[in-house]
Design a protein around this motif. Structure first.
Motif, PDB file in Angstrom:
ATOM      1  N   VAL A  70     -15.959  -2.276 -12.650  1.00  0.00           N
ATOM      2  CA  VAL A  70     -14.630  -1.930 -13.171  1.00  0.00           C
ATOM      3  C   VAL A  70     -14.716  -1.613 -14.669  1.00  0.00           C
ATOM      4  CG1 VAL A  70     -12.269  -2.796 -13.434  1.00  0.00           C
ATOM      5  CG2 VAL A  70     -13.652  -3.558 -11.502  1.00  0.00           C
ATOM      6  N   PRO A  71     -14.083  -0.588 -15.218  1.00  0.00           N
ATOM      7  CA  PRO A  71     -13.193   0.376 -14.556  1.00  0.00           C
ATOM      8  C   PRO A  71     -13.889   1.670 -14.118  1.00  0.00           C
ATOM      9  CG  PRO A  71     -13.016   0.619 -16.927  1.00  0.00           C
ATOM     10  CD  PRO A  71     -14.111  -0.375 -16.685  1.00  0.00           C
ATOM     11  N   ILE A 448      -1.102   5.175  -3.375  1.00  0.00           N
ATOM     12  CA  ILE A 448      -1.030   5.069  -4.838  1.00  0.00           C
ATOM     13  C   ILE A 448      -0.225   3.825  -5.212  1.00  0.00           C
ATOM     14  CG2 ILE A 448      -0.242   6.201  -6.959  1.00  0.00           C
ATOM     15  CD1 ILE A 448      -2.636   7.604  -5.480  1.00  0.00           C
ATOM     16  N   ALA A 449      -0.899   2.893  -5.883  1.00  0.00           N
ATOM     17  CA  ALA A 449      -0.258   1.605  -6.193  1.00  0.00           C
ATOM     18  C   ALA A 449       0.383   1.635  -7.581  1.00  0.00           C
ATOM     19  CB  ALA A 449      -1.284   0.483  -6.075  1.00  0.00           C
ATOM     20  N   ALA A 450       1.346   2.544  -7.771  1.00  0.00           N
ATOM     21  CA  ALA A 450       2.015   2.640  -9.073  1.00  0.00           C
ATOM     22  C   ALA A 450       3.168   1.646  -9.135  1.00  0.00           C
ATOM     23  CB  ALA A 450       2.536   4.059  -9.280  1.00  0.00           C
ATOM     24  N   ARG A 472      -4.336  -0.050  -8.259  1.00  0.00           N
ATOM     25  CA  ARG A 472      -5.565   0.107  -7.479  1.00  0.00           C
ATOM     26  C   ARG A 472      -6.211   1.434  -7.838  1.00  0.00           C
ATOM     27  NH1 ARG A 472      -3.018  -1.242  -2.475  1.00  0.00           N
ATOM     28  NH2 ARG A 472      -2.898   0.998  -2.151  1.00  0.00           N
ATOM     29  N   PRO A 473      -7.553   1.521  -7.781  1.00  0.00           N
ATOM     30  CA  PRO A 473      -8.181   2.816  -8.043  1.00  0.00           C
ATOM     31  C   PRO A 473      -7.786   3.843  -6.968  1.00  0.00           C
ATOM     32  CG  PRO A 473      -9.808   1.206  -7.264  1.00  0.00           C
ATOM     33  CD  PRO A 473      -8.529   0.466  -7.470  1.00  0.00           C
ATOM     34  N   TRP A 474      -7.833   5.115  -7.304  1.00  0.00           N
ATOM     35  CA  TRP A 474      -7.507   6.174  -6.351  1.00  0.00           C
ATOM     36  C   TRP A 474      -8.567   7.276  -6.508  1.00  0.00           C
ATOM     37  CZ3 TRP A 474      -5.482   5.100 -10.967  1.00  0.00           C
ATOM     38  CH2 TRP A 474      -5.345   6.123 -11.899  1.00  0.00           C
ATOM     39  N   ILE A 499      -6.189  -2.894 -14.408  1.00  0.00           N
ATOM     40  CA  ILE A 499      -5.021  -2.076 -14.075  1.00  0.00           C
ATOM     41  C   ILE A 499      -4.993  -0.867 -15.000  1.00  0.00           C
ATOM     42  CG2 ILE A 499      -2.482  -2.042 -14.199  1.00  0.00           C
ATOM     43  CD1 ILE A 499      -2.472  -4.865 -13.175  1.00  0.00           C
ATOM     44  N   TYR A 500      -4.720   0.304 -14.424  1.00  0.00           N
ATOM     45  CA  TYR A 500      -4.693   1.542 -15.209  1.00  0.00           C
ATOM     46  C   TYR A 500      -3.363   1.678 -15.950  1.00  0.00           C
ATOM     47  CZ  TYR A 500      -4.365   6.524 -16.245  1.00  0.00           C
ATOM     48  OH  TYR A 500      -4.189   7.728 -16.883  1.00  0.00           O
ATOM     49  N   PHE A 501      -3.457   1.865 -17.261  1.00  0.00           N
ATOM     50  CA  PHE A 501      -2.269   2.003 -18.112  1.00  0.00           C
ATOM     51  C   PHE A 501      -1.999   3.491 -18.340  1.00  0.00           C
ATOM     52  CE2 PHE A 501      -0.464   2.192 -22.495  1.00  0.00           C
ATOM     53  CZ  PHE A 501       0.704   1.478 -22.250  1.00  0.00           C
ATOM     54  N   THR A 502      -0.785   3.944 -17.989  1.00  0.00           N
ATOM     55  CA  THR A 502      -0.496   5.386 -18.061  1.00  0.00           C
ATOM     56  C   THR A 502       0.013   5.838 -19.419  1.00  0.00           C
ATOM     57  OG1 THR A 502       1.831   5.124 -17.459  1.00  0.00           O
ATOM     58  CG2 THR A 502       0.253   5.343 -15.631  1.00  0.00           C
TER      59      THR A 502
END
Ligand code: WTA
Length: 649
Positions: A70-71, A448-450, A472-474, A499-502
């Motif tokens: 990760v990541p 997609i786990a947004a 979650r990764p996509w 966790i991915y920060f947008t």
């Protein structure tokens, strides 16, 4: 329905379910959507593995997802495929070689259609030409082209031989091209003499000439003759596209690539002055773009699909080239401006080619509204069945206009939220599966786990503002920032663990619909184009008369955001209007016309905190002046957004 249905500024209550007729033909209806979403939640690997069977793999994968480091995700590990094969050979082999792949319209009115068979042979010839020039697997190739079929040919030829393309938008300056060449260590540049824009030729080759003076890694430059303008061809370095392909064979087998082989780099703006090279790889990216193109645009074999983006942006990569061609769709491509020769050019094109699916940006829609209903009303738009929006939040009134005037009240609108980094659409209506609400991208796509979370990472209550993250990764996620993995980790993965920060602020309403409000970092969204405030600041401070600069966005009814620069001058320099104009021109030269400041304001000093941080909130308030005349919903969102911004702590 009318404005009376807006009961509060935070609640847009109008809902538009798809028509029974649309639902009857749709690929993913409500039941199917629920089934997919539940499956993806329960068994993500199994879900993605099943979806990935839609691609043509020359070697099957061993592991769906390796998320042990990760990541850094690896998708479909051990599998092999070629993106160009998936976009071309596969369709030809299936007997669809005579189907139109690209239907292209030049700004001056010339046009060309390339079938899948023709596109394949152009790509093969050009791939062989690249090989003859010494291009090898893994090399970086800069593409700086107008919106002509050869831009797609160049991209797919790179993919065919495993070279990574780095497409630079034709509106960027010579300096910006040089920066990107140097960061990627590009070996070769592919360009054209020029491209048509508003009746004039954009001098692409001249820009490349200037860029190459500062690009030591570039050995060769291929030039396509688009406009028949005189250009300098440097002996030993520059070669004409037509000379190269004249003798090239149309036989060039697609080389199998590992699923994680880099497909391309695309530079985008972040929170610092230096644009970052977002890296995408082959298998996961191709799955993400083809699947979302199929689902979100509900694509059928007889559709004529038009995305008005430029291939220089991620929307062009994913939804003009890779997604639609992977699905064997007919793609309309237009070279020029929407108001050339008149403000009805887009509607003329829709009527001419009987376009069924139209995908554009809110900033364009707001311009169409300003130009007047007479333009679309003068053309037959009855072929349209689905409309899309991307790039920035769409204000409910623009949505309503799009729905009524362009869609004739019958076409669902897919408001698609995603980013260069996400590769593919993440949050969007599936048009036959969910009622839409003007201004909301509705719900995350299956898989997609947004989510919208607070600072601690907890989901926020209904209608409270928070940060948009992906838990979650996509498959189509970026893999790293080219040459700067530390920046990749700190920008996207340091806010919350794993966790991915947008960097977008959003809220979720009581129905679970997501409303994306805009960036919470220092990225501006000007006419749907991403720009960093610091990029503009660093351009300004490079001017010999400037001491310090701070750049902020201000709400703009047409562009979404306008650029306001607060500038302190060096001792003894007079603050004149001429200097303002000079500074604006300086930014344009440094970055490109898309970064032209709307306003330059001279000030004796910049407001700073005790630790020396510029107080941007304060400047933003000054820049906004009296509130704009935008929708009430949008204004309320701006207030929420202001509270989420880091510098408001
Ligand atoms: C914004 C463009 C609201 C958002 C595909 C994001 C949107 C940034 C939407 C990415 C939308 C894009 N609603 N905001 N439908 N689509 N954005 O990388 O702020 O050029 O972070 O990718 O555009 O811009 P980029």
């Amino acid at each position: 329905m009318s404005d009376k249905n807006i009961t509060s500024v935070l609640k847009e209550t109008r809902q538009f379910p798809p028509s029974a007729e649309f639902v009857a033909r749709t690929t993913v209806n409500a039941t199917e959507r629920d089934r997919l979403a539940e499956w993806a939640e329960r068994d993500p690997d199994g879900f993605w593995a099943e979806q990935a069977k839609s691609l043509h793999w020359t070697k099957p994968w061993d592991t769906v997802l390796d998320w042990s480091n990760v990541p850094h995700a690896k998708w479909f590990v051990g599998g092999q495929l070629n993106a160009s094969d998936n976009c071309l050979d596969r369709h030809v082999a299936a007997g669809r070689g005579n189907k139109a792949a690209l239907v292209w319209e030049g700004e001056p009115g010339d046009s060309r259609t390339l079938t899948y068979q023709q596109l394949l042979s152009e790509v093969c010839k050009f791939a062989n030409a690249l090989k003859a020039l010494g291009v090898e697997k893994g090399d970086r190739i800069t593409i700086y082209m107008p919106m002509i079929p050869e831009a797609a040919v160049a991209m797919l030829a790179c993919a065919r031989i495993g070279a990574m393309h780095s497409v630079v938008f034709g509106g960027f300056s010579a300096d910006a091209v040089a920066d990107r060449n140097n960061d990627a260590k590009s070996k070769l540049v592919i360009t054209a003499d020029g491209g048509w824009r508003r009746g004039k030729v954009v001098p692409l080759k001249a820009n490349v000439d200037a860029a190459l003076e500062k690009s030591p890694t570039v050995e060769k430059c291929v030039v396509f003759n688009r406009c028949n303008t005189a250009v300098e061809m440097k002996a030993g370095r520059d070669v004409w596209w037509h000379d190269l392909v004249a003798g090239a064979s149309a036989d060039c087998p697609a080389e199998p690539m590992d699923s994680e082989h880099p497909l391309f780099i695309l530079y985008t703006s972040g929170s610092t002055g230096k644009p970052k090279g977002v890296l995408h790889t082959t298998g996961g990216y191709l799955l993400g773009v083809s699947l979302t193109h199929k689902w979100v645009f509900d694509i059928k074999d007889d559709d004529v699909y038009w995305c008005t983006a430029d291939v220089g942006w991620i929307t062009g990569h994913s939804y003009i080239v890779y997604g639609p061609l992977c699905n064997g769709s007919t793609v309309v491509m237009y070279e020029g401006a929407p108001n050339q020769p008149r403000e009805d050019r887009f509607w003329e094109i829709i009527a001419k080619y009987r376009v069924t699916i139209f995908y554009t940006a809110p900033t364009a829609i707001r311009a169409f509204i300003k130009w007047g209903d007479q333009h679309p009303k003068g053309h037959d738009l009855s072929s349209l069945r689905l409309l899309g929006s991307v790039g920035e939040p769409i204000n409910p009134e623009a949505w309503m206009w799009y729905h009524n005037v362009i869609g004739g009240g019958r076409c669902p609108i897919v408001d698609t939220w995603w980013q260069t980094e996400t590769g593919a659409i993440m949050i969007s209506p599936l048009p036959g599966a969910i009622p839409t609400k003007p201004g909301s991208a509705t719900k995350p796509l299956p898989g997609i786990a947004a989510e919208v979370v607070d600072k601690q990472g907890h989901p926020v209550p209904a209608n409270a503002g928070g940060f948009l993250v992906v838990k979650r990764p996509w498959p189509s996620m970026m893999r790293t920032i080219y040459g700067d993995d530390e920046r990749y980790k700190s920008t996207y993965w340091s806010h919350y663990p794993n966790i991915y920060f947008t960097a977008d602020g959003a809220r979720r309403d009581e129905d679970g619909y997501i409303w994306v409000m805009g960036r919470v970092d220092d990225v501006l969204n000007v006419s749907g184009h991403r720009l960093s405030t610091m990029e503009v600041e660093s351009a300004l401070v490079h001017h010999p008369k400037v001491a310090e600069a701070a750049v902020v966005g201000k709400p703009d009814d047409l562009k979404g955001e306008g650029i306001v620069c607060f500038v302190t001058l060096k001792q003894g320099v007079a603050p004149t209007d001429e200097l303002k104009a000079e500074l604006k021109a300086h930014v344009v030269k440094d970055i490109g016309a898309l970064a032209r400041p709307d306003d330059v304001r001279f000030t004796d000093s910049l407001p700073k905190t005790r630790s020396g941080k510029i107080m941007r909130r304060f400047l933003r308030d000054i820049a906004a002046g009296r509130q704009s005349t935008g929708d009430a919903t949008t204004l309320e969102d701006l207030n929420v957004l202001a509270k989420l911004r880091a510098d408001d702590e």
